[in-house]
Design a protein around this motif. Structure first.
Motif, PDB file in Angstrom:
ATOM      1  N   UNK A 241      -5.039  21.057 -11.142  1.00  0.00           N
ATOM      2  CA  UNK A 241      -5.186  19.834 -11.943  1.00  0.00           C
ATOM      3  C   UNK A 241      -4.375  18.717 -11.296  1.00  0.00           C
ATOM      4  N   UNK A 242      -5.058  17.653 -10.902  1.00  0.00           N
ATOM      5  CA  UNK A 242      -4.398  16.536 -10.226  1.00  0.00           C
ATOM      6  C   UNK A 242      -4.804  15.229 -10.891  1.00  0.00           C
ATOM      7  N   UNK A 243      -3.959  14.212 -10.725  1.00  0.00           N
ATOM      8  CA  UNK A 243      -4.260  12.906 -11.278  1.00  0.00           C
ATOM      9  C   UNK A 243      -4.441  11.850 -10.215  1.00  0.00           C
ATOM     10  N   UNK A 244      -4.800  12.268  -9.007  1.00  0.00           N
ATOM     11  CA  UNK A 244      -4.943  11.338  -7.882  1.00  0.00           C
ATOM     12  C   UNK A 244      -6.210  11.670  -7.107  1.00  0.00           C
ATOM     13  N   UNK A 245      -6.698  10.719  -6.296  1.00  0.00           N
ATOM     14  CA  UNK A 245      -7.900  11.000  -5.509  1.00  0.00           C
ATOM     15  C   UNK A 245      -7.659  12.078  -4.461  1.00  0.00           C
ATOM     16  N   UNK A 246      -8.642  12.912  -4.277  1.00  0.00           N
ATOM     17  CA  UNK A 246      -8.602  13.985  -3.279  1.00  0.00           C
ATOM     18  C   UNK A 246      -9.808  13.830  -2.372  1.00  0.00           C
ATOM     19  N   UNK A 247      -9.566  13.853  -1.063  1.00  0.00           N
ATOM     20  CA  UNK A 247     -10.630  13.773  -0.070  1.00  0.00           C
ATOM     21  C   UNK A 247     -10.497  14.955   0.873  1.00  0.00           C
ATOM     22  N   UNK A 248     -11.557  15.728   1.004  1.00  0.00           N
ATOM     23  CA  UNK A 248     -11.560  16.904   1.867  1.00  0.00           C
ATOM     24  C   UNK A 248     -12.551  16.688   3.004  1.00  0.00           C
ATOM     25  N   UNK A 249     -12.080  16.878   4.238  1.00  0.00           N
ATOM     26  CA  UNK A 249     -12.919  16.756   5.428  1.00  0.00           C
ATOM     27  C   UNK A 249     -13.044  18.128   6.066  1.00  0.00           C
TER      28      UNK A 249
ATOM     29  N   UNK B 262      11.342  16.187   3.066  1.00  0.00           N
ATOM     30  CA  UNK B 262      11.000  15.044   3.920  1.00  0.00           C
ATOM     31  C   UNK B 262      10.430  13.901   3.098  1.00  0.00           C
ATOM     32  N   UNK B 263       9.512  14.207   2.200  1.00  0.00           N
ATOM     33  CA  UNK B 263       8.886  13.158   1.403  1.00  0.00           C
ATOM     34  C   UNK B 263       9.891  12.512   0.452  1.00  0.00           C
ATOM     35  N   UNK B 264      10.694  13.318  -0.229  1.00  0.00           N
ATOM     36  CA  UNK B 264      11.613  12.756  -1.218  1.00  0.00           C
ATOM     37  C   UNK B 264      12.771  12.013  -0.573  1.00  0.00           C
ATOM     38  N   UNK B 265      13.174  12.397   0.634  1.00  0.00           N
ATOM     39  CA  UNK B 265      14.333  11.777   1.268  1.00  0.00           C
ATOM     40  C   UNK B 265      13.971  10.679   2.272  1.00  0.00           C
ATOM     41  N   UNK B 266      12.754  10.732   2.810  1.00  0.00           N
ATOM     42  CA  UNK B 266      12.417   9.825   3.907  1.00  0.00           C
ATOM     43  C   UNK B 266      11.336   8.807   3.561  1.00  0.00           C
ATOM     44  N   UNK B 267      10.774   8.877   2.369  1.00  0.00           N
ATOM     45  CA  UNK B 267       9.743   7.924   1.968  1.00  0.00           C
ATOM     46  C   UNK B 267      10.102   7.311   0.620  1.00  0.00           C
ATOM     47  N   UNK B 268       9.420   6.227   0.292  1.00  0.00           N
ATOM     48  CA  UNK B 268       9.625   5.559  -0.981  1.00  0.00           C
ATOM     49  C   UNK B 268       8.310   5.484  -1.742  1.00  0.00           C
ATOM     50  N   UNK B 269       8.332   5.924  -2.983  1.00  0.00           N
ATOM     51  CA  UNK B 269       7.151   5.818  -3.820  1.00  0.00           C
ATOM     52  C   UNK B 269       6.078   6.834  -3.485  1.00  0.00           C
ATOM     53  N   UNK B 270       4.933   6.744  -4.173  1.00  0.00           N
ATOM     54  CA  UNK B 270       3.830   7.674  -3.942  1.00  0.00           C
ATOM     55  C   UNK B 270       3.249   7.505  -2.533  1.00  0.00           C
ATOM     56  N   UNK B 271       2.813   8.616  -1.941  1.00  0.00           N
ATOM     57  CA  UNK B 271       2.302   8.638  -0.573  1.00  0.00           C
ATOM     58  C   UNK B 271       0.887   9.205  -0.525  1.00  0.00           C
TER      59      UNK B 271
ATOM     60  N   UNK C  59       0.835  -1.206   0.000  1.00  0.00           N
ATOM     61  CA  UNK C  59       0.000   0.000   0.000  1.00  0.00           C
ATOM     62  C   UNK C  59       0.866   1.250   0.000  1.00  0.00           C
ATOM     63  N   UNK C  60       0.332   2.377  -0.455  1.00  0.00           N
ATOM     64  CA  UNK C  60       1.089   3.623  -0.362  1.00  0.00           C
ATOM     65  C   UNK C  60       1.377   3.966   1.098  1.00  0.00           C
ATOM     66  N   UNK C  61       2.515   4.607   1.341  1.00  0.00           N
ATOM     67  CA  UNK C  61       2.777   5.122   2.672  1.00  0.00           C
ATOM     68  C   UNK C  61       1.899   6.323   2.953  1.00  0.00           C
TER      69      UNK C  61
ATOM     70  N   UNK D  10       6.052  17.896  -6.757  1.00  0.00           N
ATOM     71  CA  UNK D  10       6.453  16.495  -6.916  1.00  0.00           C
ATOM     72  C   UNK D  10       5.228  15.614  -7.091  1.00  0.00           C
ATOM     73  N   UNK D  11       4.493  15.778  -8.183  1.00  0.00           N
ATOM     74  CA  UNK D  11       3.224  15.049  -8.348  1.00  0.00           C
ATOM     75  C   UNK D  11       3.389  13.536  -8.349  1.00  0.00           C
ATOM     76  N   UNK D  12       4.524  13.026  -8.782  1.00  0.00           N
ATOM     77  CA  UNK D  12       4.716  11.579  -8.828  1.00  0.00           C
ATOM     78  C   UNK D  12       4.827  10.969  -7.444  1.00  0.00           C
ATOM     79  N   UNK D  13       5.053  11.798  -6.418  1.00  0.00           N
ATOM     80  CA  UNK D  13       5.193  11.280  -5.066  1.00  0.00           C
ATOM     81  C   UNK D  13       3.881  11.330  -4.282  1.00  0.00           C
ATOM     82  N   UNK D  14       2.794  11.764  -4.912  1.00  0.00           N
ATOM     83  CA  UNK D  14       1.498  11.859  -4.241  1.00  0.00           C
ATOM     84  C   UNK D  14       0.552  10.830  -4.846  1.00  0.00           C
TER      85      UNK D  14
END
Length: 262
Positions: free
Chosen positions: A189-197, A91-100, A29-31, A119-123
């Motif tokens: 413009x995004x290519x990933x799911x967005x959830x707003x609470x 933090x995301x680019x250095x401390x995580x792997x793949x999309x988050x 699963x994504x981090x 960094x859209x590829x990391x989201x």
């Protein structure tokens, strides 16, 4: 409470963070990354609840403090949105792997959008909790004559806060930098799911802000959930359960590839 470790980004720039590694089935699963709010830190209720959930489910999880916040180096007054967004990117680019799955609370929602732009590829997915994009515009507009005179004379306005006995130091740098990092001045413009609470009893970020953000996002799967009676903290048991369920669902959608990059 976990002891933080530090990401060294320069002689005077150390980012405190706590990282949970993926285990078992959670490796697929994504981090999840938590981005805190204005003058908050990584020890808040939402961050710790998400960390506990991630540990139970085997998901990778990262929480950290921007510079000038919590256990990180630097003074709050020296920072601004652009600086804190860069902390998040590093933090995301250095401390995580793949999309988050990026979870942004209040100002963290603005930071999450700047991260997605850089960094859209990391989201993999974005979850906003009482997201406050472009809040410095409203902050500047709320300044009365005395506040403007104080900032003109000292570069600083000490703004009263409902969350602290000490007023918040609002700098000219913060206001001017905010104007350079606006996200609601053009379609998102995004290519990933967005959830707003969003809570209806939020006195800091109104439902109108959430609706405006919803209208600006252009993507394949964007949803806004309004919670009657929830305030800006969004930290009651009911809200935490909803947050965890939303993060889990957004991660599953991203993992299944329902939303693909444009």
């Amino acid at each position: 409470m976990s002891t933080p470790t530090y990401l060294d980004l320069g002689p005077d720039r150390r980012i405190a963070h706590v990282r949970t590694k993926a285990q078992g089935a959670g490796r697929a699963a994504p981090g999840v990354v938590f981005l805190g709010g204005f003058r908050s830190d990584m020890e808040g209720t939402k961050a710790l609840a998400l960390e506990a959930w991630a540990r139970r489910e085997g998901h990778a999880f990262l929480r950290f403090d921007y510079r000038g916040h919590g256990a990180s180096s630097g003074a709050f007054e020296d920072g601004c949105v652009g600086d804190w967004a860069d902390d998040a990117i590093q933090a995301v680019t250095r401390l995580t792997e793949g999309p988050q799955v990026v979870v942004g609370s209040s100002m963290g929602g603005w930071i999450a959008l700047l991260l997605a732009r850089a960094a859209p590829a990391r989201v993999a997915a974005l979850v906003g909790v009482a997201a406050a994009p472009d809040f410095t515009v409203e902050m500047a507009a709320s300044m009365n004559e005395a506040a403007r005179a104080e900032m003109a004379a000292t570069g600083l306005w000490r703004r009263p806060s409902a969350y602290s006995d000490d007023p918040y130091p609002i700098t000219r740098k913060l206001i001017e930098d905010g104007a350079r990092n606006l996200v609601l001045d053009a379609p998102l413009r995004v290519g990933f799911p967005v959830r707003l609470l969003q809570g209806t009893a939020d006195e800091d970020v109104s439902v109108d802000v959430a609706m405006r953000l919803l209208g600006h996002v252009e993507g394949p799967d964007t949803r806004l959930t309004l919670v009657k009676g929830a305030d800006h903290r969004f930290s009651g048991a009911r809200e935490i359960d909803l947050l965890i369920a939303t993060v889990e669902e957004a991660g599953l959608v991203a993992q299944k590839g329902i939303s693909s990059p444009e």
